[in-house]
Design a protein around this motif. Structure first.
Motif, PDB file in Angstrom:
ATOM      1  N   ARG A  16       0.816  -1.211   0.000  1.00  0.00           N
ATOM      2  CA  ARG A  16       0.000   0.000   0.000  1.00  0.00           C
ATOM      3  C   ARG A  16       0.858   1.272   0.000  1.00  0.00           C
ATOM      4  O   ARG A  16       0.308   2.377   0.014  1.00  0.00           O
ATOM      5  CB  ARG A  16      -0.940   0.019   1.207  1.00  0.00           C
ATOM      6  N   THR A  17       2.175   1.109   0.003  1.00  0.00           N
ATOM      7  CA  THR A  17       3.040   2.283   0.113  1.00  0.00           C
ATOM      8  C   THR A  17       4.044   2.428  -1.029  1.00  0.00           C
ATOM      9  O   THR A  17       4.270   3.542  -1.509  1.00  0.00           O
ATOM     10  CB  THR A  17       3.813   2.250   1.443  1.00  0.00           C
ATOM     11  N   ALA A  18       4.673   1.341  -1.478  1.00  0.00           N
ATOM     12  CA  ALA A  18       5.849   1.448  -2.352  1.00  0.00           C
ATOM     13  C   ALA A  18       5.539   2.131  -3.677  1.00  0.00           C
ATOM     14  O   ALA A  18       6.227   3.087  -4.078  1.00  0.00           O
ATOM     15  CB  ALA A  18       6.439   0.063  -2.600  1.00  0.00           C
ATOM     16  N   ILE A  19       4.534   1.668  -4.394  1.00  0.00           N
ATOM     17  CA  ILE A  19       4.229   2.249  -5.703  1.00  0.00           C
ATOM     18  C   ILE A  19       3.601   3.622  -5.545  1.00  0.00           C
ATOM     19  O   ILE A  19       3.886   4.553  -6.320  1.00  0.00           O
ATOM     20  CB  ILE A  19       3.340   1.288  -6.518  1.00  0.00           C
ATOM     21  N   ALA A  20       2.761   3.795  -4.511  1.00  0.00           N
ATOM     22  CA  ALA A  20       2.180   5.116  -4.257  1.00  0.00           C
ATOM     23  C   ALA A  20       3.267   6.150  -3.988  1.00  0.00           C
ATOM     24  O   ALA A  20       3.226   7.282  -4.510  1.00  0.00           O
ATOM     25  CB  ALA A  20       1.214   5.037  -3.083  1.00  0.00           C
ATOM     26  N   GLU A  21       4.275   5.801  -3.184  1.00  0.00           N
ATOM     27  CA  GLU A  21       5.385   6.722  -2.919  1.00  0.00           C
ATOM     28  C   GLU A  21       6.154   7.037  -4.184  1.00  0.00           C
ATOM     29  O   GLU A  21       6.530   8.194  -4.443  1.00  0.00           O
ATOM     30  CB  GLU A  21       6.322   6.120  -1.876  1.00  0.00           C
ATOM     31  N   LEU A  22       6.422   6.009  -5.013  1.00  0.00           N
ATOM     32  CA  LEU A  22       7.151   6.224  -6.260  1.00  0.00           C
ATOM     33  C   LEU A  22       6.421   7.208  -7.162  1.00  0.00           C
ATOM     34  O   LEU A  22       7.044   8.085  -7.778  1.00  0.00           O
ATOM     35  CB  LEU A  22       7.336   4.887  -6.985  1.00  0.00           C
ATOM     36  N   LEU A  23       5.102   7.080  -7.239  1.00  0.00           N
ATOM     37  CA  LEU A  23       4.309   7.910  -8.154  1.00  0.00           C
ATOM     38  C   LEU A  23       3.878   9.231  -7.523  1.00  0.00           C
ATOM     39  O   LEU A  23       3.180  10.021  -8.169  1.00  0.00           O
ATOM     40  CB  LEU A  23       3.074   7.132  -8.621  1.00  0.00           C
ATOM     41  N   GLY A  24       4.245   9.472  -6.265  1.00  0.00           N
ATOM     42  CA  GLY A  24       3.908  10.735  -5.624  1.00  0.00           C
ATOM     43  C   GLY A  24       2.449  10.847  -5.246  1.00  0.00           C
ATOM     44  O   GLY A  24       1.906  11.967  -5.182  1.00  0.00           O
ATOM     45  N   ARG A  25       1.811   9.717  -4.959  1.00  0.00           N
ATOM     46  CA  ARG A  25       0.403   9.717  -4.581  1.00  0.00           C
ATOM     47  C   ARG A  25       0.261   9.560  -3.068  1.00  0.00           C
ATOM     48  O   ARG A  25       1.223   9.200  -2.387  1.00  0.00           O
ATOM     49  CB  ARG A  25      -0.339   8.599  -5.315  1.00  0.00           C
TER      50      ARG A  25
END
Length: 412
Positions: A16-25
């Protein structure tokens, strides 16, 4: 050069964190996000975004102009199909234990299932397409995996350390033939155990693993893994199979290549994965999905030994390449330390996808056009758009990954 907009796959094992952090969401994401797909897979093709914000499917763009987008060599070998798929993979929980077929096995299996009339989206379909699926995973964070059969002598040591009475005959089976044939015999025995027998055996194995973890002995990490898998997949034969595999921890920048027949399961961590653009998966366990044991045994490679770990071969200042025998893909890492450094010139003759995972970069083409990529941004470079210079645009450390086709030598 065109900016890409990519699809996120919300599989249950994702973060719930890794891809959201990468994309700035916003973090945490409302649901698990497992994979970010960059490429032209029919199930979730990336979209090209022009300066006016107009979106076009990369799959449709390739179909309309394969020669201009992919280049002559690539189209001669792969036709209109982009041969690779690039992913950012974020595993919060273990993925299924699986293996992939060779090119010959995939072509034969696909033809066989087509002739049998099995729908391509059927749950019992093994070969939805006729192509191989080699892959490489490169760690962005500490990345944990099972991959390849471990040396049987070490596995015998592990099984003897567990000292489970119900495993004794299995242990001696492998001890008496500590080679690929012995591994095949023991794996086959375990993967075909009736569920009632598994339900009796696994609690004894898990209890023995608890004892090993308490003692912090030589096999601590293997036993911790079995306990984690046993909790996530109770009663699954894949928990036993995990005892036969190499337990691997990759540091950021380290990678392993997974050829045809290699049994593997990603356990935890975030990485950049590049693979052939195929959906062919033979599952071994750790999943409620279809497991075709006879077909799996046909595909599995029972060779053994430690998996080679790559750090990337330096080929120019700030440019590192992960070499594999896969003709479908090649992964490169563009990395600058704090303070920046010299630009990297990309003059590959085929298509390229870039994704910036740290810092920001500026892409400049020979005609003077530019494209800025911040963290999480990605770009498509058609075969006709080289050379392109890539330079860091911020003083901090900068990290970009590049996907290309492998050696696009025309098929014989």
């Amino acid at each position: 050069m065109e900016r890409l907009h990519n699809s996120v796959r919300p599989y249950a094992w994702g973060s719930r964190t890794a891809i959201a952090e990468l994309l700035g969401r916003p973090v945490p994401a409302p649901h698990p996000e497992a994979e970010l797909w960059l490429g032209a897979h029919p199930g979730a093709p990336s979209r090209l975004v022009d300066e006016e914000g107009v979106h076009r499917s990369l799959l449709e763009v390739l179909g309309a102009d394969p020669l201009g987008q992919l280049g002559a060599d690539c189209t001669q070998r792969w036709g209109e199909r982009l041969p690779f798929l690039l992913k950012v993979l974020a595993a919060e929980e273990p993925l299924s234990l699986q293996a992939h077929p060779s090119a010959e096995q995939a072509a034969e299996g696909y033809a066989r299932e087509e002739a049998a009339g099995i729908p391509r989206d059927a749950k019992n379909r093994n070969y939805p397409d006729p192509t191989a699926k080699p892959e490489l995973i490169c760690a962005l964070t500490e990345f944990h995996a099972l991959a390849g059969f471990a040396d049987p002598q070490r596995t015998v040591g592990l099984l003897r350390a567990l000292d489970v009475e119900q495993l004794r005959a299995h242990t001696e089976l492998l001890a008496g033939q500590p080679d690929s044939d012995g591994l095949r015999a023991l794996f086959t025995t375990w993967i075909t155990l009736p569920q009632a027998a598994l339900d009796q055996l696994l609690p004894h194995v898990l209890d023995a693993c608890v004892r090993q973890v308490k003692d912090r002995g030589e096999y601590d990490i293997e036993c911790r893994t079995v306990l984690e898998l046993g909790e996530a997949y109770p009663g699954d034969a894949g928990v036993l199979a995990a005892l036969l595999l190499n337990r691997i921890v990759l540091r950021p920048g380290e990678a392993i290549f997974l050829p045809a027949g290699n049994p593997h399961a990603y356990l935890h961590g975030t990485g950049v994965e590049i693979l052939a653009n195929s959906d062919n998966v033979l599952r071994c366990g750790l999943t409620p999905k279809h497991v075709d044991v006879p077909e799996l045994l046909r595909v599995l490679d029972f060779s053994y030994g430690r998996m080679p770990v790559q750090t990337g071969e330096p080929v120019a200042d700030n440019l590192f390449v992960y070499r594999t025998p896969a003709p479908e893909f090649e992964l490169s890492r563009l990395q600058w330390p704090e303070g920046g450094g010299s630009p990297v010139s990309l003059d590959h003759v085929g298509p390229q996808i870039l994704i910036c995972v740290e810092g920001s970069v500026l892409l400049r083409a020979e005609d003077g056009s530019e494209l800025a990529l911040a963290k999480g941004d990605s770009a498509w470079l058609a075969a006709t758009e080289t050379p392109v210079d890539v330079r860091p645009a911020t003083p901090g450390g900068t990290l970009v990954f590049r996907a290309t086709a492998g050696a696009c030598t025309p098929a014989a």
